[in-house]
Design a protein around this motif. Structure first.
Motif, PDB file in Angstrom:
ATOM      1  N   GLU A 864      -0.523   6.601   3.248  1.00  0.00           N
ATOM      2  CA  GLU A 864       0.559   6.595   2.268  1.00  0.00           C
ATOM      3  C   GLU A 864       1.868   6.379   2.518  1.00  0.00           C
ATOM      4  OE1 GLU A 864       0.257  10.053  -0.237  1.00  0.00           O
ATOM      5  OE2 GLU A 864      -1.834   9.762  -0.962  1.00  0.00           O
ATOM      6  N   VAL A 865       2.689   5.378   1.959  1.00  0.00           N
ATOM      7  CA  VAL A 865       3.930   5.108   2.607  1.00  0.00           C
ATOM      8  C   VAL A 865       4.904   5.369   1.667  1.00  0.00           C
ATOM      9  CG1 VAL A 865       5.455   3.487   3.616  1.00  0.00           C
ATOM     10  CG2 VAL A 865       3.141   3.624   4.221  1.00  0.00           C
ATOM     11  N   SER A 866       5.870   6.105   1.627  1.00  0.00           N
ATOM     12  CA  SER A 866       7.065   6.360   0.712  1.00  0.00           C
ATOM     13  C   SER A 866       7.970   5.128   0.653  1.00  0.00           C
ATOM     14  CB  SER A 866       7.557   7.644   0.800  1.00  0.00           C
ATOM     15  OG  SER A 866       8.448   7.686   1.982  1.00  0.00           O
ATOM     16  N   GLU A 867       8.892   5.262  -0.621  1.00  0.00           N
ATOM     17  CA  GLU A 867       9.908   4.176  -0.687  1.00  0.00           C
ATOM     18  C   GLU A 867      10.979   4.202   0.431  1.00  0.00           C
ATOM     19  OE1 GLU A 867      11.590   4.226  -4.621  1.00  0.00           O
ATOM     20  OE2 GLU A 867       9.994   3.666  -5.560  1.00  0.00           O
ATOM     21  N   LYS A 868      11.280   5.484   1.039  1.00  0.00           N
ATOM     22  CA  LYS A 868      12.170   5.691   2.151  1.00  0.00           C
ATOM     23  C   LYS A 868      11.454   5.351   3.408  1.00  0.00           C
ATOM     24  CE  LYS A 868      14.370   9.554  -0.127  1.00  0.00           C
ATOM     25  NZ  LYS A 868      14.875  10.886  -0.270  1.00  0.00           N
ATOM     26  N   ASN A 870       8.604   6.870   4.782  1.00  0.00           N
ATOM     27  CA  ASN A 870       7.897   8.147   5.422  1.00  0.00           C
ATOM     28  C   ASN A 870       6.376   7.590   5.132  1.00  0.00           C
ATOM     29  OD1 ASN A 870      10.362   9.367   5.720  1.00  0.00           O
ATOM     30  ND2 ASN A 870      10.116  10.544   3.954  1.00  0.00           N
ATOM     31  N   ARG A 872       2.347   8.973   5.696  1.00  0.00           N
ATOM     32  CA  ARG A 872       1.588  10.094   5.457  1.00  0.00           C
ATOM     33  C   ARG A 872       0.195   9.637   5.732  1.00  0.00           C
ATOM     34  NH1 ARG A 872      -1.358  12.774   0.738  1.00  0.00           N
ATOM     35  NH2 ARG A 872      -2.066  15.201   1.315  1.00  0.00           N
ATOM     36  N   LEU A 915       2.592  13.784   8.941  1.00  0.00           N
ATOM     37  CA  LEU A 915       3.532  13.274   8.463  1.00  0.00           C
ATOM     38  C   LEU A 915       4.664  12.612   9.329  1.00  0.00           C
ATOM     39  CD1 LEU A 915       4.159  16.253   5.957  1.00  0.00           C
ATOM     40  CD2 LEU A 915       2.896  13.931   5.672  1.00  0.00           C
ATOM     41  N   ASP A 917       8.244  10.877   9.702  1.00  0.00           N
ATOM     42  CA  ASP A 917       9.440  10.604   9.209  1.00  0.00           C
ATOM     43  C   ASP A 917       9.672   8.838   9.401  1.00  0.00           C
ATOM     44  OD1 ASP A 917      10.074  12.877   8.391  1.00  0.00           O
ATOM     45  OD2 ASP A 917      11.301  13.485  10.031  1.00  0.00           O
ATOM     46  N   LYS A 955      10.799  -0.593   4.203  1.00  0.00           N
ATOM     47  CA  LYS A 955      10.230  -1.202   2.963  1.00  0.00           C
ATOM     48  C   LYS A 955       9.216  -1.896   3.134  1.00  0.00           C
ATOM     49  CE  LYS A 955      15.176  -1.871   1.140  1.00  0.00           C
ATOM     50  NZ  LYS A 955      15.975  -3.125   0.541  1.00  0.00           N
TER      51      LYS A 955
END
Length: 1235
Positions: A864-868, A870, A872, A915, A917, A955
């Motif tokens: 999983e990749v967040s908008e920021k 990060n 996981r 996780l 950063d 991104k």
């Protein structure tokens, strides 16, 4: 005013009345003091007090007759309440007094019972006991045969049982004691072995006699004293004998490997000019064979030992010459072998030659001149190389000094002479002449012919005797002349480690060898002993297993009555202590009326069980019974008669006695007792429980309860025992009426753990199944392991399986659940003393043991990749215990939680997450999660492939491609994730990094040629690569085949020749720059020759073959290599030998395997293995056999692997042209979309 209060049962009651401010108490006190007030007196006192109050001036205002009526009513109610309270108090007081009276009643009992006594004849004895009970019981003393009580002077007739019975209205009690009277008039003898001569007290023999024992002490023991010793006890009743064989071993050798000491040294023929010594050879020759003997002599008692012979004397005799008259001599002998001189024998008694007086016939005969010839010439001793002559002097012999000629050059002064240096196997006769000063006589009559030789060997036969002894028997040799005895030797079968049985020759032809190990096989041999030495060893006896010989069983015991109906009785008894070496086949019963002496048979057919119903009995009669046990040998001796049982129908409310008491798991501090349910449950049945009682020793009459409350099971583990102490146990059954008849006491058992005792072990096998294992040290051919649940219930076949491995039995649970919890026991069928148990519980066992060996996966690796930006990484397994362990491996190194990547592990939910950063280049590669929870293990792998530089951009949009995988047992699962951005943002730094990470080009020989390869940190398919040879591209040629993997590029060259020498170059283009790696093979002649000459399979074998049953299968393949390779066929990795169903033909680098009449058993993997000095190759083919009418199975091949083997990850790729085309088309489509 009257106050009332509620009270509980058993509490005193009081009533308080308050009138004119004066309290009055009426009631009772329970106990020894009870005070009652008369209601009338109390009423008078109250009225008088009221009148007195009026006289003193108190004002009492009345309202006419109404006030008077109220007062009278109050007084009447008060009187009624007081009467009622008095009646209740009297009733409770009487009940309490009755209770106290009942407490003082007690059934008769003996707090101090009669004690057994053992006294000497003529002594006085007084038997005493203490009786208690209320009311005082009446005592009845029953003596043995009407003897006086007490007995002032005991005699043998007074011995027996004495009984005291105490009776009262509440019951009766009995105590019994045994009186033993020893007779003073007895003698004890201890006899010498073999000779039977009675031993006497001396400096080396010490005899001690105590009240109940006799001891013999021998000091300075020699081998001559080995043998059977017997002690004989003479009493008025007769003679009792006890025997024991004493073995005397050789002392340690003086020199290493030296022989033992000779024995039985004797002095004979004490003549004027010599003495003749004989002895017996030692039983132990040492490291080498005995070569001969040295004789030693000593003058007087304080002189030095001097050697008599300079050369070794080979025979066991020697004439010692040159002795002085009137001198005392002692002699001893030593054996000699190559190691040296052994220990000397026991010295002879002093020999005094000076005290001998000889009167010759020449003093009486003065008229004789030339003597007559000797008479009676004969050989008195003979061996393998000498003979001893003996003769009688002529009569008359003459007055002159007389000597003898044996040979013309040998003069002898006595009528006995040994002849040496005789040849074995030859026959000899002898003559002797008489000589004096007047002349020589005529020769005597010749002796009978004799032949010389060693004592003959004999054969030995071994016979089973006991569990630790074997009886040996052997035949005497045909020539028994000169044989002194026999030495015996034994060894474990197959080891040839011979040990001496006896150190003193035995003269019998039977001997019992003790101290052997039970259930072991031994062989024996024997050799005879003579003065000429030892014979050769006899042939070994056949191997014999040390085991007790079959005999009739010993008597049964403990006959008990289980149920009586008025005309029938059901009996039980205890099995024989010794079954005679064979299982008991049945039992026979006898019965007799108590008033009669004759026994009658109960059953003609043997009873198989230890329980039998006796019918057609007369009611009101007393009967006695006895039991015979029978096995294959015959019927044993009868048991002791039972007590007299009354034939009367049982109607008692209490239950009968439990029976069949057995012991299991006897240890030094505990044991398990089993018993059978009583046949009679009582009129107030059913049975509600059992009470187990224990008594120490065999004489104690005191029984202690083991369990405080009755138990429902028919077994109990008794703990808290004292190691080495003996115990007896019994069981009582309970129903609503109370305790029933106790069982007969069990046999005496000692609390001790037998050597080699094992306990049941629990574990989990490699397939994840729970098992219980029990190992026994002593088993026989007929032994079997018996598993049960709760000691009685058999284990269901569907729930568990039993496997026997050597001396170990394994009980494996098919699918263990909570229904399988409980107590499991294991024992030997023919020896229940070898037993153990295990309590299978859920606490600490079921949960951890029931886990499979493979941890189940709930959710595969996810990204999983967040908008920021990060990232996981996470996955989830089944719930794990607190003992679970996690190891995270990144590119073959273990990682832990840091600031750059945080690792979380939730054991309860099985969640694992990493996780990030911000991803970096160091985070690329394969992530492997290795999990371990007890015996359960598994690992799961995730591969992050940096397809582009944008993988590190904040991104990111994710795309995912999952390689085909197969999740099998004990097999990990791998997923690959490609994370990319749109191609217009793509930079080529990662591709450039891939090219720069390439290592040098290396060469590897293959079965078809050689392979050139280059290793990279990682390989991206977007990077263009090509292989060149001497400026020309070769990766598109037919004889060259390029390939790639995640970390390697290669090209394979088939059938190389001398023209393939030169420079090979790998070109890699990252979009901006070309990178090259090269390898020059101009001088690599050996490599090319190895590749060219290596053994290899060129063609012929398919991947899969399907064939119908009963057909013939023919597999042909062609090979190449120089020298010509060797060819071998294998089936399931095992070599195939030509012959029978299989036929192998090898010819000119071609091999053919023919399998005739194939069946379903021939299904499997077949392979051909070729080899020569330059290499090997194996080619496999899968053969599937199908039946008539069935469709042939689908053919497919399996290729592996795409990841390192140490990751235990396997990807399965079906060889299918359509699948390859589809993958190629999809990759091209993705590449064009990015462009």
């Amino acid at each position: 005013m009257i106050r009332t209060s509620s009270v509980s049962q058993g509490v005193g009651v009081c009533t308080v009345c308050t009138f004119a401010n004066r309290p009055f108490l009426s009631g009772f006190l329970t106990g020894n003091l009870l005070v009652l007030w008369s209601n009338r007196d109390v009423l008078k006192e109250t009225m008088a007090a009221d009148e007195q109050g009026l006289r003193t001036g108190e004002k009492w205002t009345l309202f006419g007759n109404e006030a008077e009526k109220v007062e009278v009513e109050v007084l009447r109610e008060q009187h009624y309440v007081r009467q009622r309270c008095d009646r209740m108090a009297e009733q409770k007081a009487s009940i309490h007094l009755k209770y106290l009276e009942d407490l003082s009643h007690k059934a008769p009992d003996f707090p101090i019972p009669l004690r057994a006594h053992m006294v000497w004849e003529g002594m006085g004895v007084k038997l005493s006991c203490t009786i208690q009970g209320c009311p005082p019981p009446r005592m009845v003393a029953q003596t043995h045969e009407s003897s006086p009580f007490p007995i002032p002077r005991c005699s043998v007739e007074d011995a027996g049982e004495y009984k005291v019975v105490a009776k009262s209205s509440l019951g009766e009690a009995t105590t019994i004691a045994t009186l033993v009277v020893n007779c003073k008039t007895h003698t004890q003898e201890c006899n010498l072995p073999s000779t039977g001569v009675q031993l006497r007290q001396s400096s080396r023999v010490e005899l001690q006699t105590a009240l109940r024992s006799a001891s013999l002490t021998l000091k300075g023991v020699h081998k001559e004293q080995e043998g059977m010793y017997m002690v004989r006890l003479r009493t008025w009743e007769g003679v009792k004998e006890h025997k024991a064989y004493i073995f005397v071993k050789d002392a340690s050798a003086v020199v290493s490997g030296g022989p033992g000491s000779p024995l039985a040294l004797k002095v004979s023929d004490v003549q004027k000019d010599y003495v003749f010594l004989t002895w017996e050879p030692p039983s132990a020759d040492g490291a080498y064979q005995v070569e001969g003997y040295f004789l030693l002599r000593k003058e007087g008692t304080g002189g030095q030992w001097v050697r008599c012979n300079d050369t070794i004397q080979k025979a066991c005799h020697y004439p010692v010459r040159g002795l002085s008259d009137s001198t005392i001599y002692q002699f001893r002998v030593c054996a000699v072998n190559q190691a040296g001189v052994g220990r000397p024998s026991k010295g002879t008694e002093p020999v005094d030659r000076g005290r001998e007086i000889t009167i010759t016939k020449d003093q009486l005969e003065s008229q004789m001149k030339v003597p007559f010839p000797p008479t009676g010439v004969h050989v008195c001793e003979v061996s393998d190389n000498y003979a001893v002559l003996s003769w009688t002097e002529p009569e008359p012999r003459g007055k002159e000094q007389l000597t003898f000629y044996v040979d013309m050059d040998i003069t002898v002064g006595s009528p006995r002479f040994p002849m040496f240096d005789l040849q074995k196997g030859n026959s000899y006769c002898f003559r002797v002449r008489s000589v004096n000063k007047f002349g020589v006589s005529e020769p005597s009559e010749p002796s009978l012919p004799i032949s010389l030789g060693q004592p003959q060997a004999t054969s030995v036969l071994a016979i089973r005797d006991t569990d630790s002894a074997v009886l040996l028997q052997w035949q005497e040799p045909n020539e028994k002349e000169g044989i002194l005895g026999y030495y015996l030797y034994y060894s474990e079968a197959g080891k040839q480690e011979w040990r001496t049985v006896n150190n003193k020759p035995t003269t019998n032809t039977k001997f019992t060898v003790h101290g052997l190990k039970s259930k072991k096989e031994y062989v024996f041999r024997v050799k005879s002993v003579g003065q000429a030495g030892n014979s050769i060893y006899s042939n070994e006896s056949p191997p014999i297993l040390v085991k007790a010989a079959l005999i009739a069983p010993s008597p049964s015991s403990a006959i008990a009555l289980l149920l009586c109906t008025g005309s029938e009785m059901i009996l039980t008894w205890r099995a024989p202590a010794n079954n005679g070496g064979d299982p008991v086949r049945g039992y026979y019963l006898d019965q007799k009326d108590k008033e009669l002496d004759a026994w009658s048979k109960v059953n003609t057919k043997p009873a198989k069980e230890r329980q039998h119903k006796v019918c057609n009995l007369d009611g009101g009669h007393y009967y006695q019974f006895r039991v015979f046990a029978a096995n294959v040998v015959g019927v044993g001796k009868p048991s002791e008669p039972s007590e007299a049982f009354l034939c009367e129908e049982w109607t008692m409310p209490e239950p009968g006695c439990p029976y069949d008491l057995e012991f299991r798991e006897v240890r030094h501090n505990s044991l398990v007792l089993l018993w059978a349910v009583p046949l009679y449950e009582g009129q107030q049945g059913p049975i509600t429980g059992y009470l187990v009682e224990l008594s120490e020793g065999d004489q104690s009459q005191s029984w202690t309860a083991v369990n405080e409350e009755p138990i429902a099971d028919t077994f109990l583990k008794v703990t808290g025992l004292q190691a080495g102490q003996t115990y007896r146990l019994r069981v009582c059954a309970f129903n609503k009426a109370g305790m029933g008849i106790p069982s007969l006491p069990s046999e005496l058992i000692r609390a001790q753990t037998q050597p080699g005792t094992r306990d049941i072990e629990i574990g989990v096998d490699n397939d994840g199944f729970i098992f219980l294992a029990f190992e026994a040290t002593e088993i026989t051919e007929k032994s079997t392991f018996v598993w049960s649940k709760n000691y009685k219930k058999a284990i269901e076949a569907g729930r568990a399986s039993v496997l026997w491995e050597n001396n170990r039995s394994i009980l494996t649970f098919t699918n263990a659940t909570k229904e399988d919890l409980g107590l499991y026991t294991a024992e030997m069928s023919d020896n229940p003393n070898i037993s153990s148990s295990f309590t299978f519980t859920a606490e600490g066992t079921l949960y951890s043991k029931l886990k499979k060996t493979l941890i189940a996966l709930r959710s595969k690796w996810q990204v999983e990749v967040s908008e920021k930006g990060n990232v996981r990484l996470w996955m989830q397994t089944e719930s794990l215990s607190n003992a679970a362990e996690l190891r995270l491996i990144l590119n073959d190194r273990e990682i832990s939680s840091t600031a750059a990547h945080k690792i979380n592990f939730d054991k309860a939910s099985g969640l694992i997450e990493i996780l990030f950063d911000q991803l970096s280049k160091d985070d690329e590669g394969s992530y492997t999660a290795q999990l371990c929870d007890g015996r359960a293990k598994n690992q799961f792998t995730l591969v992050l492939v940096d397809e582009s530089e944008s993988i590190w951009s904040p991104k990111l949009i994710t795309g995912m491609f999952i390689l085909p995988n197969r999740a099998e047992r004990n097999q990990a699962v791998m997923r690959c994730f490609y994370i990319r951005h749109s191609f217009w943002n793509l930079t080529f730094s990662s591709i450039c990094g891939t090219a720069l990470s390439a290592g040098p080009v290396r060469i590897q020989c293959t079965a078809m040629g050689f392979k050139l390869y280059c290793s990279l940190k990682y390989y991206i398919s977007y990077m263009k690569t090509s292989w060149h040879f001497k400026e020309s591209r070769i990766d598109q040629l037919e004889r060259c085949k390029p390939g790639s993997s995640m970390q390697k590029l290669w090209v394979e060259v088939f059938a190389p020749t001398e023209n393939d020498k030169g420079k090979y170059t790998l070109e890699m283009f990252d979009g901006q720059e070309k990178h090259t790696r090269s390898l020059d093979l101009s001088g690599q002649v050996n490599v090319l020759l190895v590749a060219l000459d290596r053994a290899r399979v060129t063609k012929g074998l398919p991947d899969v073959v399907a064939i119908m049953e009963n057909k013939s299968l023919c597999l042909t393949c062609f090979t190449d290599g120089d020298p010509a390779p060797e060819m071998f066929w294998l089936r399931n990795d095992k070599g195939i030998v030509s012959g029978g169903q299989f036929n192998i033909a090898n010819e000119n680098k071609c091999s053919t395997l023919t399998v005739n009449n194939v069946t379903s058993k021939d299904t499997g993997n077949y392979s051909i293995f070729v080899r020569n000095q330059y290499g090997t190759q194996t080619v496999n083919v899968t053969v599937s056999v199908y039946k008539h009418g069935e469709k042939p199975p689908c053919q497919f091949n399996v290729f592996s692997t795409l990841v390192p083997h140490d990751m235990e990850t396997t990807l399965i790729r079906p060889v299918c042209a359509q699948w390859v085309v589809f993958v190629w088309w999809l990759s091209q489509l993705v590449f064009m979309g990015l462009n």
